[in-house]
Design a protein around this motif. Structure first.
Motif, PDB file in Angstrom:
ATOM      1  N   ILE A 133      58.224 -25.848  -7.958  1.00 26.00           N
ATOM      2  CA  ILE A 133      56.890 -25.939  -7.356  1.00 26.00           C
ATOM      3  C   ILE A 133      55.935 -24.953  -8.020  1.00 26.00           C
ATOM      4  O   ILE A 133      54.802 -25.294  -8.360  1.00 26.00           O
ATOM      5  N   LEU A 134      56.423 -23.734  -8.282  1.00 22.02           N
ATOM      6  CA  LEU A 134      55.543 -22.748  -8.927  1.00 22.02           C
ATOM      7  C   LEU A 134      55.147 -23.194 -10.325  1.00 22.02           C
ATOM      8  O   LEU A 134      53.994 -23.084 -10.725  1.00 22.02           O
ATOM      9  N   PHE A 135      56.134 -23.694 -11.100  1.00 21.62           N
ATOM     10  CA  PHE A 135      55.806 -24.114 -12.455  1.00 21.62           C
ATOM     11  C   PHE A 135      54.967 -25.384 -12.464  1.00 21.62           C
ATOM     12  O   PHE A 135      54.258 -25.652 -13.432  1.00 21.62           O
ATOM     13  N   GLY A 136      55.060 -26.162 -11.376  1.00 24.61           N
ATOM     14  CA  GLY A 136      54.274 -27.385 -11.326  1.00 24.61           C
ATOM     15  C   GLY A 136      52.865 -27.189 -10.800  1.00 24.61           C
ATOM     16  O   GLY A 136      52.036 -28.083 -10.893  1.00 24.61           O
ATOM     17  N   MET A 137      52.571 -26.014 -10.233  1.00 22.11           N
ATOM     18  CA  MET A 137      51.246 -25.786  -9.654  1.00 22.11           C
ATOM     19  C   MET A 137      50.165 -25.904 -10.721  1.00 22.11           C
ATOM     20  O   MET A 137      50.287 -25.307 -11.783  1.00 22.11           O
ATOM     21  N   PRO A 138      49.111 -26.641 -10.425  1.00 23.51           N
ATOM     22  CA  PRO A 138      48.020 -26.705 -11.402  1.00 23.51           C
ATOM     23  C   PRO A 138      47.357 -25.328 -11.521  1.00 23.51           C
ATOM     24  O   PRO A 138      46.961 -24.736 -10.516  1.00 23.51           O
ATOM     25  N   LEU A 146      47.278 -34.157 -10.630  1.00 17.93           N
ATOM     26  CA  LEU A 146      47.816 -35.344 -11.289  1.00 17.93           C
ATOM     27  C   LEU A 146      47.370 -35.452 -12.743  1.00 17.93           C
ATOM     28  O   LEU A 146      47.947 -36.197 -13.514  1.00 17.93           O
ATOM     29  N   ARG A 147      46.326 -34.705 -13.103  1.00 20.69           N
ATOM     30  CA  ARG A 147      45.810 -34.825 -14.471  1.00 20.69           C
ATOM     31  C   ARG A 147      46.830 -34.343 -15.510  1.00 20.69           C
ATOM     32  O   ARG A 147      46.856 -34.813 -16.626  1.00 20.69           O
ATOM     33  N   ASP A 148      47.645 -33.347 -15.128  1.00 15.73           N
ATOM     34  CA  ASP A 148      48.619 -32.789 -16.075  1.00 15.73           C
ATOM     35  C   ASP A 148      49.980 -33.428 -15.815  1.00 15.73           C
ATOM     36  O   ASP A 148      50.599 -33.200 -14.788  1.00 15.73           O
ATOM     37  N   ARG A 149      50.407 -34.256 -16.784  1.00 14.73           N
ATOM     38  CA  ARG A 149      51.613 -35.039 -16.521  1.00 14.73           C
ATOM     39  C   ARG A 149      52.866 -34.164 -16.376  1.00 14.73           C
ATOM     40  O   ARG A 149      53.695 -34.377 -15.510  1.00 14.73           O
ATOM     41  N   GLY A 150      52.975 -33.167 -17.257  1.00 17.72           N
ATOM     42  CA  GLY A 150      54.152 -32.293 -17.213  1.00 17.72           C
ATOM     43  C   GLY A 150      54.275 -31.590 -15.875  1.00 17.72           C
ATOM     44  O   GLY A 150      55.339 -31.574 -15.251  1.00 17.72           O
ATOM     45  N   ARG A 151      53.136 -31.032 -15.440  1.00 20.56           N
ATOM     46  CA  ARG A 151      53.171 -30.310 -14.168  1.00 20.56           C
ATOM     47  C   ARG A 151      53.429 -31.258 -13.002  1.00 20.56           C
ATOM     48  O   ARG A 151      54.126 -30.902 -12.048  1.00 20.56           O
ATOM     49  N   THR A 152      52.862 -32.460 -13.074  1.00 26.59           N
ATOM     50  CA  THR A 152      53.107 -33.425 -12.008  1.00 26.59           C
ATOM     51  C   THR A 152      54.603 -33.720 -11.907  1.00 26.59           C
ATOM     52  O   THR A 152      55.168 -33.770 -10.807  1.00 26.59           O
ATOM     53  N   ALA A 153      55.247 -33.872 -13.074  1.00 27.44           N
ATOM     54  CA  ALA A 153      56.688 -34.159 -13.061  1.00 27.44           C
ATOM     55  C   ALA A 153      57.453 -33.012 -12.420  1.00 27.44           C
ATOM     56  O   ALA A 153      58.336 -33.224 -11.571  1.00 27.44           O
TER      57      ALA A 153
END
Lengths: 562, 280
Positions: B85-90, B34-41
């Motif tokens: 999902i892959l691009f959103g993975m922290p 959740l810390r990374d807004r772009g990835r969370t989106a």
């Protein structure tokens, strides 16, 4: 620095070629890529003249309404042979041949990866053509079923003569030659590059030959197996394409266009490559957006495999299939448009020298855009339904194959003739050739767009005296004779320049790719020393050590990594 | 039932996919995504799209009425959702997870290009064998397994190209080849479905019209079983292939964006460190 210049390793077995003797045997038995390349060019010139004469007979027949000069049977043979010759025995082998000559030179290699296969490809091409043309001397005459030989017309009950059999056999033989040369090119380009010539520094012509060669390897097998099926049908009574016995005539169309549409890109991608070499040199600028030109070529290659059914909108595949194929076909306009933008941007702000190669390359862009735009138009299903099988289609593909490929071929001949022969071609005759070609070509084919929209069908040996049709066809025919005149000037130019042309020197155009680093014509072994490659324009880097294209690159002396 | 009623009522809560979504979100939050807004989106959009593709009326249509609706769902689950999902993975969490030896070994085995390619293209072929597809839409459990496996196999398929940890990716040109060949694999299946005779999938010939929208589909939209199968085949073929094609163009662009080996070597030799990716 000089100690680090890579040296081409000595071959253990000398390759026979120009140096040994100059008799006929040194050509027939040659496996030197330059000699084979030149034989390809001479072969295609001969077929070009034959195919051109067939076109002239067609145009003469159509000069006035109701003409009885040619019989319908003869007319059918002529348009079939004209199309087949120009596509399979002129444009395609020319581009393969010029590639065979130039690819090893451009990548700093000594020959193709498989010199003997290279010779085999050429002889299969040459004898395939002989086999096809032999049909003229048989009782049944030449093939008369159109260059795509739709089943069931090409099947036994409808074509009892042997024409289609010769057609399938001749193309089968030459097609195997093309497939082999495709494989040869792929291996050569991937494995024979000189140190430092990484894939990202390949001359664009070589890039395009690589993509074209992959296409050849993928699609020639489709048509080869279709030819075999057709021959089985015709000779052994199989029924692959005869609906009456459970075969499918549409299947032939799928096979043919599954090959035939990528084939269109096989005809035009190397032409793009030639233009991408000529325009930067004559604009004195590096190509604008090298990555985009190369990348969009890969995109065109992949897209071209999936759009063949746009040749079959009128067949009745259903609205859904038509809509999808229409969409996919229009997508090809994107990578093609990217290329046009790159060429124009390369010219923009350059010091343009309108020598004959550049004239042809510039005209290529304009003519090809016309052909491309009419192509986008007929990718739309309803428009295609209106104009399919009319002269609009004839005009469209002549703008892409003549205005596109052939103009680029002429640009390439004028550009590399000094390298092939050591002599310049005459600029004066070249300009005559250029302007006669431009005038003749547009006069012949532009008006056919209108004839097509007015409903004149292609492939019919004559027409009724409809309003304006006679005069419009006459204009087209006069244009065809102007083209014929231009070809005479071209051939005259070749003959005169071969004998008395100015000596060219190694690099008359001050170009930047490796083929210009050796003598003209190159020796059998191509290079005494391959210049170091550390950028896309090795000869520029060599001449301007203080401002190389890639200042950070160091000279690599060990095997190519790329 | 008219069409607007259908769109509001035909939502099917599929437990399999919802459980998978909850699992994904829980792991994502636990990993500190959740810390990374772009990835969370991106991650959230992927999970939402996954749930929507199955739960929404599209899923109902695909399971009961139209092969073409199933195919759209299939393309979304196998090709689109995994990308999100892959691009959103922290990234940091993924690196930590992969440095745990068993997890790293599993992903090394599954992310092997041959394995991943075979799974990705193979699942496309396997699930479209008519008898298997027929069984899947008839049985709730098999149906849930089908949907979940699309997403998981999709992640494995894209892993060698877009893994969150760069070291796990194929070199750029190999990725191009990997994707172009996958495109060919799915094209052939698309061609088969498009040009085969109607009725390969018997369940869609005469669906039980529980929702009462069949007359609308057949008469108003003119989607006969033949047309339906054509749309399905063409959807797999053209848009499906375009996704592979676009991705392969991206890998090509990345390749051009990375420095030449000799440039990189010279730069490092001269003391200027270039931190960019490896060359081919």
């Amino acid at each position: 620095m000089s100690s680090r210049i890579p040296i081409v390793p000595e071959s253990t077995e000398p390759l026979p070629g120009l140096g040994e003797n100059t008799g006929l045997l040194s050509w027939v038995a040659s496996i030197d890529h330059k000699q084979i390349g030149i034989m390809y060019l001479i072969g295609t010139l001969i077929y070009f003249v034959i195919g051109g004469l067939e076109a002239l007979m067609i145009r003469t027949q159509l000069a006035k309404p109701g003409s009885e000069l040619l019989s319908p049977e003869m007319y059918n043979q002529l348009f079939t042979m004209h199309g087949t010759t120009m596509i399979f025995f002129v444009v395609m082998p020319f581009l393969i041949g010029v590639g065979v000559y130039l690819v090893p030179l451009m990548i700093g290699a000594r020959d193709m990866a498989f010199p003997r296969l290279n010779a085999l490809s050429f002889w299969l091409f040459a004898f395939g053509g002989v086999l096809l043309y032999y049909s003229f001397f048989t009782q049944s005459g030449a093939p008369d079923v159109g260059w795509f030989a739709y089943a069931p017309l090409s099947e036994k009950p409808f074509s009892l003569n042997n024409g289609p059999t010769y057609w399938a056999l001749g193309l089968l033989v030459s097609g195997i030659g093309s497939l082999i040369s495709g494989l040869n090119n792929v291996v050569t380009i991937l494995t024979m590059r000189t140190p430092g010539m990484t894939m990202r520094r390949l001359p664009l012509f070589v890039w395009m030959m690589l993509v074209t060669s992959f296409l050849l390897v993928f699609v020639i097998p489709i048509i080869t197996s279709a030819f075999v099926m057709l021959l089985l049908d015709r000779l052994l009574g199989a029924t692959f394409f005869t609906p009456a016995f459970g075969g499918s005539a549409i299947l032939w169309q799928h096979f043919f266009w599954g090959f035939g549409h990528p084939e269109v890109y096989i005809l035009v991608l190397p032409a793009f490559g030639i233009v991408s070499e000529v325009i930067p040199v004559f604009s004195r600028k590096p190509i604008y957006g090298y990555e985009f030109v190369a990348g969009s070529t890969v995109a065109i290659g992949l897209l071209s495999l999936g759009v063949w059914a746009h040749h079959m909108f009128a067949v009745g595949l259903g609205n859904v299939a038509n809509a999808y194929f229409s969409l996919a076909s229009m997508l090809i306009a994107i990578p093609t448009g990217i290329k046009v933008l790159n060429w124009v941007s390369t010219m923009w702000g350059g010091r343009i020298n309108f020598a004959v190669p550049m004239l042809f390359a510039t005209a290529f862009i304009i003519e090809f855009v016309v052909g491309g735009l009419s192509g986008v138009a007929i990718a739309s299903v309803p428009i295609d339904w209106v104009v399919t099988d009319s002269y609009f289609i004839v005009a469209h593909f002549h703008y892409t194959i003549f205005g596109g490929s052939l103009f680029a071929i002429f640009a390439g001949v004028y550009y590399w003739f000094p390298k092939f022969t050591g002599r310049m071609m005459s600029e004066t005759l070249g300009k005559w050739h250029f302007w006669l070609t431009v005038v003749g070509f547009n006069m012949t084919f532009f008006i056919q767009h209108f004839l097509g929209v007015m409903g004149m069908p292609r492939r019919t040996y004559t027409y009724h005296d409809m309003p304006y049709w006679g005069s419009m066809n006459l204009i087209s025919t006069i244009g065809a004779f102007i083209i014929a005149l231009s070809v005479l000037v071209f051939i005259w130019n070749i003959i005169v320049s071969l004998r008395k042309g100015e000596p060219a020197g190694d690099n008359p155009w001050k170009a930047w790719t490796l083929e210009w680093a050796t003598t003209s014509p190159p020796p059998v072994y191509n290079f005494k020393l391959v210049p170091p490659v550390r950028g896309r324009r090795p000869l520029w880097d060599l001449a301007h050590p203080d401002s190389p294209d890639e200042p950070d690159a160091k000279i690599v002396t060990e095997g190519p990594n790329g | 039932m008219n069409i607007s009623e259908f769109l509001t009522k035909a939502w099917s809560p599929e437990p399999g996919v919802i459980a998978l979504a909850v699992l994904f979100l829980a792991v994502f939050i636990a990993a500190g995504g959740l810390r990374d807004r772009g990835r969370t989106a991106l991650f959230g959009a992927g999970v939402a799209l996954m749930v929507l593709a199955v739960v929404s009326p599209l899923g109902h249509l695909g399971r009961n009425y139209l092969l073409s609706a199933h195919m759209i769902q299939h393309i979304l689950l196998l090709l689109v959702v995994p990308l999100f999902i892959l691009f959103g993975m922290p990234k940091g969490a993924a690196e930590r997870a992969l440095s745990w030896r068993p997890a790293g070994a599993v992903m090394r085995a599954l992310g092997n290009p041959v394995v991943a390619w075979t799974l990705g293209v193979g699942s496309m072929w396997l699930w479209h064998v008519p008898s298997i597809h027929g069984a899947a839409i008839a049985s709730d459990r098999l149906y849930a397994a089908q949907q979940v496996s699309f997403v998981l196999v999709g992640i494995i398929f894209w892993w060698p190209v877009f893994a969150p940890v760069k070291a796990r990716r194929l070199t750029h040109l190999r990725s191009t080849l990997y994707l172009a060949s996958a495109c060919l694999g799915c094209t052939i299946l698309g061609i088969l479905l498009t040009f085969a005779g109607a009725g390969m999938y018997a369940a869609y010939l005469n669906p039980q019209d529980a929702a009462g929208i069949l007359p609308y589909l057949r008469n108003d939209l003119c989607i006969t079983p033949g047309v339906d199968q054509q749309i399905a085949g063409l959807t797999m073929w053209v848009p499906g292939c375009l996704i592979y094609l676009t991705a392969s163009m991206i890998t090509l662009a990345q390749w051009y964006g990375s420095p030449e080996a000799d440039v990189e070597a010279a730069a490092q030799g001269g003391g200027i460190l270039s931190g960019r990716g490896k060359t081919v």
